[in-house]
Design a protein around this motif. Structure first.
Motif, PDB file in Angstrom:
ATOM      1  N   UNK A 180      10.592   0.656   3.352  1.00  0.00           N
ATOM      2  CA  UNK A 180       9.656   1.625   2.794  1.00  0.00           C
ATOM      3  C   UNK A 180      10.354   2.438   1.708  1.00  0.00           C
ATOM      4  N   UNK A 181       9.561   2.982   0.807  1.00  0.00           N
ATOM      5  CA  UNK A 181      10.023   3.957  -0.175  1.00  0.00           C
ATOM      6  C   UNK A 181       9.272   5.251   0.093  1.00  0.00           C
ATOM      7  N   UNK A 182      10.003   6.354   0.200  1.00  0.00           N
ATOM      8  CA  UNK A 182       9.391   7.664   0.399  1.00  0.00           C
ATOM      9  C   UNK A 182       9.750   8.535  -0.794  1.00  0.00           C
ATOM     10  N   UNK A 183       8.733   9.061  -1.464  1.00  0.00           N
ATOM     11  CA  UNK A 183       8.963   9.941  -2.609  1.00  0.00           C
ATOM     12  C   UNK A 183       8.594  11.358  -2.216  1.00  0.00           C
ATOM     13  N   UNK A 184       9.569  12.259  -2.359  1.00  0.00           N
ATOM     14  CA  UNK A 184       9.428  13.659  -1.957  1.00  0.00           C
ATOM     15  C   UNK A 184       9.531  14.555  -3.180  1.00  0.00           C
ATOM     16  N   UNK A 185       9.226  15.832  -2.984  1.00  0.00           N
ATOM     17  CA  UNK A 185       9.291  16.798  -4.081  1.00  0.00           C
ATOM     18  C   UNK A 185      10.727  17.176  -4.405  1.00  0.00           C
ATOM     19  N   UNK A 186      10.964  17.458  -5.680  1.00  0.00           N
ATOM     20  CA  UNK A 186      12.315  17.746  -6.160  1.00  0.00           C
ATOM     21  C   UNK A 186      12.977  18.881  -5.402  1.00  0.00           C
ATOM     22  N   UNK A 187      12.255  19.986  -5.246  1.00  0.00           N
ATOM     23  CA  UNK A 187      12.842  21.153  -4.606  1.00  0.00           C
ATOM     24  C   UNK A 187      13.096  20.976  -3.124  1.00  0.00           C
ATOM     25  N   UNK A 205       0.818  -1.208   0.000  1.00  0.00           N
ATOM     26  CA  UNK A 205       0.000   0.000   0.000  1.00  0.00           C
ATOM     27  C   UNK A 205       0.854   1.261   0.000  1.00  0.00           C
ATOM     28  N   UNK A 206       0.211   2.385  -0.313  1.00  0.00           N
ATOM     29  CA  UNK A 206       0.848   3.694  -0.315  1.00  0.00           C
ATOM     30  C   UNK A 206       0.031   4.638   0.562  1.00  0.00           C
ATOM     31  N   UNK A 207       0.674   5.703   1.038  1.00  0.00           N
ATOM     32  CA  UNK A 207      -0.017   6.656   1.899  1.00  0.00           C
ATOM     33  C   UNK A 207       0.570   8.050   1.716  1.00  0.00           C
ATOM     34  N   UNK A 208      -0.311   9.032   1.613  1.00  0.00           N
ATOM     35  CA  UNK A 208       0.105  10.429   1.562  1.00  0.00           C
ATOM     36  C   UNK A 208       0.420  10.890   2.982  1.00  0.00           C
ATOM     37  N   UNK A 209       1.533  11.613   3.153  1.00  0.00           N
ATOM     38  CA  UNK A 209       1.884  12.099   4.479  1.00  0.00           C
ATOM     39  C   UNK A 209       2.646  13.418   4.374  1.00  0.00           C
ATOM     40  N   UNK A 210       3.043  13.918   5.519  1.00  0.00           N
ATOM     41  CA  UNK A 210       3.719  15.207   5.611  1.00  0.00           C
ATOM     42  C   UNK A 210       4.965  15.095   6.473  1.00  0.00           C
ATOM     43  N   UNK A 218      -6.320   1.640  -5.729  1.00  0.00           N
ATOM     44  CA  UNK A 218      -5.765   2.994  -5.700  1.00  0.00           C
ATOM     45  C   UNK A 218      -4.862   3.131  -4.480  1.00  0.00           C
ATOM     46  N   UNK A 219      -3.789   3.844  -4.632  1.00  0.00           N
ATOM     47  CA  UNK A 219      -2.757   3.995  -3.597  1.00  0.00           C
ATOM     48  C   UNK A 219      -2.216   2.630  -3.167  1.00  0.00           C
ATOM     49  N   UNK A 276       7.404  20.922   5.968  1.00  0.00           N
ATOM     50  CA  UNK A 276       8.686  20.830   5.266  1.00  0.00           C
ATOM     51  C   UNK A 276       8.467  20.302   3.847  1.00  0.00           C
ATOM     52  N   UNK A 277       7.575  19.311   3.721  1.00  0.00           N
ATOM     53  CA  UNK A 277       7.237  18.745   2.412  1.00  0.00           C
ATOM     54  C   UNK A 277       6.051  17.805   2.567  1.00  0.00           C
ATOM     55  N   UNK A 278       5.365  17.562   1.452  1.00  0.00           N
ATOM     56  CA  UNK A 278       4.389  16.479   1.426  1.00  0.00           C
ATOM     57  C   UNK A 278       4.979  15.338   0.612  1.00  0.00           C
ATOM     58  N   UNK A 279       4.738  14.106   1.050  1.00  0.00           N
ATOM     59  CA  UNK A 279       5.404  12.931   0.483  1.00  0.00           C
ATOM     60  C   UNK A 279       4.389  11.802   0.313  1.00  0.00           C
ATOM     61  N   UNK A 280       4.780  10.798  -0.461  1.00  0.00           N
ATOM     62  CA  UNK A 280       4.028   9.551  -0.513  1.00  0.00           C
ATOM     63  C   UNK A 280       4.940   8.439  -0.013  1.00  0.00           C
ATOM     64  N   UNK A 281       4.394   7.634   0.895  1.00  0.00           N
ATOM     65  CA  UNK A 281       5.134   6.525   1.495  1.00  0.00           C
ATOM     66  C   UNK A 281       4.574   5.215   0.950  1.00  0.00           C
ATOM     67  N   UNK A 282       5.461   4.326   0.514  1.00  0.00           N
ATOM     68  CA  UNK A 282       5.071   3.000   0.023  1.00  0.00           C
ATOM     69  C   UNK A 282       5.697   1.955   0.947  1.00  0.00           C
ATOM     70  N   UNK A 283       4.885   1.019   1.414  1.00  0.00           N
ATOM     71  CA  UNK A 283       5.444  -0.055   2.243  1.00  0.00           C
ATOM     72  C   UNK A 283       5.852  -1.202   1.319  1.00  0.00           C
ATOM     73  N   UNK A 284       7.172  -1.409   1.212  1.00  0.00           N
ATOM     74  CA  UNK A 284       7.725  -2.408   0.311  1.00  0.00           C
ATOM     75  C   UNK A 284       7.783  -3.782   0.980  1.00  0.00           C
ATOM     76  N   UNK A 285       8.115  -3.797   2.247  1.00  0.00           N
ATOM     77  CA  UNK A 285       8.195  -5.028   3.042  1.00  0.00           C
ATOM     78  C   UNK A 285       7.998  -4.632   4.499  1.00  0.00           C
ATOM     79  N   UNK A 286       8.014  -5.613   5.390  1.00  0.00           N
ATOM     80  CA  UNK A 286       7.754  -5.308   6.790  1.00  0.00           C
ATOM     81  C   UNK A 286       8.689  -4.232   7.322  1.00  0.00           C
ATOM     82  N   UNK A 287       9.953  -4.307   6.925  1.00  0.00           N
ATOM     83  CA  UNK A 287      10.951  -3.366   7.443  1.00  0.00           C
ATOM     84  C   UNK A 287      11.549  -2.482   6.349  1.00  0.00           C
TER      85      UNK A 287
END
Length: 372
Positions: free
Chosen positions: A110-117, A83-88, A176-177, A97-108
């Motif tokens: 995660x992938x966090x995608x942040x804004x370029x700037x 699953x994925x989740x929108x967070x701050x 979705x997400x 500081x930024x808004x990000x999307x967090x993806x849980x890849x495995x139990x331990x």
């Protein structure tokens, strides 16, 4: 002034006749043909965006979930794998500081995608918050390419890209997400059902070495279905219609989540997280809040334009953060911060558009929702 960075797809953008602009320190395509054509393609068929300027952080270790619970505003531990989740990412003050999307890849993991700037700001925040957590945070941005297929035909296009294989779960079963793993021409492929346009779609992450071939394959598969390459201008009007905030416009260190309509993103019942004490402080009763504004005619309010509570009022009651003539709706729309006393839908306000007061009505966000 430092030289602007380019993505692994820059030569493709040049070959397609793209026009470029500085965005977050990257030289990115703002359009290929026309803003309107690209916008309408996403609403009716599909658009292909290069979003490789976004920042990717791998967060891994036995303490990864607990670390993200502390480092981010949302509740990350309860997330299920896949699953994925929108967070701050919040400052101690509660500002964003930024808004990000967090993806849980495995139990331990995660992938966090942040804004370029905000890549450096997020990296700095994560480094400062690791403390005693059993976790490693690695910035993978420089080695990865990220592209988005957005629009009602997006699933058919990704499925028709014949060198995309072994996608698990199948796109037909991907909610979705959520995200799926697969391969592209022998390379690892990450496919997320997320986006920033208000349409259904997918974001695809591959190593830089596979970027050009994947871009070409998606364009080839999508051409019969109406897919076009799309730039930042269309992406901006699409996200505005969908009421999605843009950092530096609707989000900043001076804005707390509740002001931007993002109070639901904050898990206030968590024992502790960075920004909790700042959010606990009483927000001034007159602190501006984010609203939508709609008006008639063709003259749109733009970022920085003043908003007044009367045609002859002398003192601004707020300010536009984003605005445009909506390509889908055919009339001007805008997001603005105004006094809470003026935030009720139906309230009549006035936008100063180059010296002319244009009537505008407060409306609930978003301005546009897709049918399905």
């Amino acid at each position: 002034m430092s030289e602007l960075r380019t993505t692994a797809l820059h030569d493709r953008h040049e070959a397609l006749g793209g026009s470029f602009t500085d965005f977050g320190g990257w030289l990115m395509p703002v359009r290929y043909s026309s803003d309107l054509a690209e916008h309408h393609a996403v609403r009716t068929a599909a658009g292909l965006f290069d979003i490789s300027h976004m920042a990717e952080f791998a967060v891994e270790g036995a303490g990864a979930a607990a670390f993200l619970d502390y480092a981010l505003a949302g509740a990350i531990s309860p997330m299920r794998v896949g699953k994925a989740k929108y967070s701050l990412v919040l400052a101690e003050s509660g500002g964003i500081v930024d808004d990000v999307i967090v993806y849980r890849i495995a139990e331990h993991r995660f992938l966090v995608i942040a804004n370029a700037g905000n890549r450096d700001a997020v990296a700095t925040a994560f480094a400062a918050r690791i403390g005693a957590f059993d976790v490693e945070v690695d910035d993978h941005t420089d080695g990865m390419a990220l592209m988005a297929v957005q629009g009602p035909a997006s699933r058919d296009i990704v499925e028709a890209t014949d060198v995309v294989t072994d996608v698990t779960p199948a796109l037909a079963d991907l909610g979705y997400y959520a995200w799926a793993s697969g391969t592209f021409d022998g390379e690892p492929l990450f496919v997320a059902r997320t986006g920033y346009t208000g349409e259904d779609g997918y974001e695809l992450l591959v190593p830089n070495r596979a970027a050009g071939a994947l871009w070409d394959a998606l364009l080839a598969a999508g051409e019969p279905l109406g897919l076009v390459p799309a730039g930042l201008a269309a992406r901006d009007t699409l996200r505005l219609e969908a009421g999605m905030p843009l950092y530096g416009h609707e989000l900043s260190l001076d804005i707390v989540p509740a002001q931007a309509g993002l109070g639901r993103v904050v898990a206030v019942d968590k024992e502790d997280f960075v920004g909790k004490s700042g959010l606990a402080a009483v927000v001034a009763s007159d602190a501006p809040v984010l609203v939508g504004l709609v008006s008639e005619g063709r003259r749109a309010g733009r970022a920085g334009y003043a908003v007044f509570d009367g045609a002859d009022a002398a003192t601004p009651a707020g300010e536009i953060t984003s605005g445009a003539l909506s390509p889908t709706l055919g009339h001007p729309i805008a997001m603005a911060f105004v006094s809470p006393s003026l935030s009720e839908p139906g309230t009549l306000l006035f936008i100063d558009v180059r010296g002319t007061r244009i009537p505008a009505t407060v409306t609930a966000l978003p301005f546009y929702r897709r049918n399905s």
